[in-house]
Design a protein around this motif. Structure first.
Motif, short mmCIF file in Angstrom:
data_model
loop_
_atom_site.label_atom_id
_atom_site.label_comp_id
_atom_site.label_asym_id
_atom_site.label_seq_id
_atom_site.Cartn_x
_atom_site.Cartn_y
_atom_site.Cartn_z
N SER A 4 -3.34 2.46 -11.13
CA SER A 4 -4.07 1.41 -10.26
C SER A 4 -4.93 0.78 -11.19
O SER A 4 -5.13 1.07 -12.31
CB SER A 4 -5.12 2.27 -9.15
OG SER A 4 -5.90 3.08 -10.12
N ASN A 9 0.78 -1.25 -0.09
CA ASN A 9 0.04 0.14 0.05
C ASN A 9 0.96 1.39 0.15
O ASN A 9 0.57 2.21 0.47
CB ASN A 9 -0.69 -0.15 1.21
CG ASN A 9 -1.61 -1.05 1.34
OD1 ASN A 9 -1.56 -1.94 2.39
ND2 ASN A 9 -2.65 -1.64 0.56
N SER A 30 -1.91 4.76 -3.75
CA SER A 30 -3.21 4.39 -3.65
C SER A 30 -3.78 3.51 -4.73
O SER A 30 -3.38 3.62 -5.93
CB SER A 30 -4.09 5.92 -3.85
OG SER A 30 -5.39 5.79 -3.88
N GLY A 65 -0.71 -0.41 -5.78
CA GLY A 65 -1.38 -0.27 -4.80
C GLY A 65 -1.46 -1.39 -3.87
O GLY A 65 -1.58 -1.28 -2.86
N ASP A 95 -11.11 3.98 -3.48
CA ASP A 95 -12.13 5.02 -2.63
C ASP A 95 -12.57 6.02 -3.61
O ASP A 95 -13.40 6.87 -3.38
CB ASP A 95 -11.16 5.78 -1.59
CG ASP A 95 -10.02 6.52 -2.19
OD1 ASP A 95 -9.64 6.17 -3.41
OD2 ASP A 95 -9.28 7.14 -1.57
N ASP A 98 5.04 5.42 -6.03
CA ASP A 98 3.61 5.41 -6.76
C ASP A 98 3.58 5.69 -8.29
O ASP A 98 2.74 6.01 -8.79
CB ASP A 98 3.28 7.12 -6.12
CG ASP A 98 3.85 8.10 -6.94
OD1 ASP A 98 5.02 8.09 -7.50
OD2 ASP A 98 3.60 9.37 -6.73
N ASP A 127 -6.86 3.73 -5.79
CA ASP A 127 -7.88 4.47 -5.88
C ASP A 127 -9.42 3.91 -5.96
O ASP A 127 -10.32 4.46 -6.56
CB ASP A 127 -7.66 4.66 -7.54
CG ASP A 127 -6.65 5.51 -7.92
OD1 ASP A 127 -6.55 6.68 -7.08
OD2 ASP A 127 -5.93 5.55 -8.85
#
Length: 357
Positions: free
Chosen positions: A252, A31, A34, A226, A38, A248, A36
């Protein structure tokens, strides 16, 4: 190849694979970016006109019917600890009627004894449906017939070619991908089973996804960022290359699906990468994915089970049940009675089943 050299290479391979299991269960590799999920809100349907018991997760994948769109995503193979872990995964896959995608079969290309692992597992689990797996670098450097022998040995119903440029660079400071397209075209033309392309956690762009389907690839698993970060994981093993710059990196699963809507609507796309609940799975399905792969949570349960350390933790079978229960609940609360209905609604382009946040 001398016996001493061969033994040294085997020892290095064994240690790397053991490190992979250990580090994939470490929060330091999890993790870091993100997922994504959410960003996607599922629209609640307050009055579904059927019973919860009527909801079915049955899904057809690679020409076979499974009890769930969930599948065991590729993880590990070819070392001393993997026989126990994969035996547990294969038994659970048979029990739950989930598809199982195996870890890389690379070692079988250089070590005849490595085939015995899957032969033992296959013999004990005749009902499990497996998908073979090899990396793009091995595909480039190996004759197609030898790659297809891996499929025969496993009696697999498909073959995954995994793409992992970021991981390879951190693993050995190199990535030999030249002639990858030519090699992929060759294996597609010779294979009698469907070819599946997957990333290992950085996603696959719409442009590349479109190229794969035009080449004849049957399924693309976007495997977004992610979840387990394999670049960071390898950097922990190679201290000279440690960096936070790529934490990052990639897209995603949500980004991949949203940006490829037209392609996804006409082809078989799977989603994986940071799936941590059945609600995450439901979000993948409403974005067009036909199946959802789970790895790290299942690995964690399988490792604990292999070491008899479950205690208050759930068994692998219970973890799989939890994912299916959460997905089934999400479908019911969206007013959808089965996965086929989700596909039809997605194809209708009436976006009444989710909202972006």
């Amino acid at each position: 190849m001398s016996e001493v050299f061969k033994k040294n290479e085997q020892q290095k391979f064994e240690q790397r694979k053991k490190d992979h299991i250990k580090l994939s269960l470490d929060s330091k590799t999890q993790n870091l970016a993100s997922t994504d999920f959410d960003r996607i809100g599922l629209i609640h349907h307050a009055m579904p006109d059927f019973n919860f018991s009527d909801v079915s997760l049955k899904t057809k994948l690679l020409g076979h019917t499974f009890s769930s769109p969930h599948f065991i995503s590729s993880m590990t193979a070819g070392h001393t600890e993997s026989l126990s872990v994969n035996s547990i995964l294969a038994a659970a896959a048979a029990e739950k009627n989930w598809l199982m995608c195996v870890g890389s079969q690379r070692r079988e290309l250089v070590d005849v004894d490595a085939k015995k692992e899957w032969q033992k597992i296959r013999t004990k689990n005749p009902k499990t449906q497996f998908v073979s797996n090899i990396g793009i670098e091995e595909l480039i450097s190996t004759k197609p017939d030898l790659i297809l022998d891996l499929v025969k040995n496993l009696n697999a119903i498909g073959l995954i070619i995994h793409l992992n440029p970021l991981q390879e660079i951190f693993q050995k400071s190199a990535a030999n991908f030249k002639n990858s397209k030519k090699s992929l075209e060759q294996i597609i033309s010779k294979s009698k089973v469907p070819i599946i392309i997957k990333e290992v956690g950085s996603g696959i762009s719409a442009e590349l996804m479109n190229q794969f389907f035009k080449m004849g690839v049957h399924v693309v698993d976007v495997s977004g960022r992610g979840g387990t970060h394999w670049g960071v994981l390898e950097s922990f093993r190679n201290e000279s290359l440690q960096t936070n710059a790529f934490n990052d990196w990639g897209q995603s699963a949500v980004q991949c699906l949203l940006s490829s809507e037209k392609i996804v609507s006409k082809n078989h796309v799977w989603a994986s990468g940071g799936i941590r609940s059945g609600v995450d799975s439901a979000k993948c399905l409403v974005l067009g994915a036909r199946a959802v792969g789970i790895a790290q949570p299942l690995m964690n349960a399988a490792v604990l089970q292999s070491k008899n350390q479950l205690k208050k933790n759930k068994s692998l079978s219970q973890v799989m049940d939890q994912f299916d229960f959460e997905l089934k609940t999400a479908l019911f609360c969206m007013g959808m009675i089965n996965c086929e209905q989700v596909v039809k609604v997605f194809g209708s382009k009436k976006k009444v089943w989710y909202e972006t946040r």
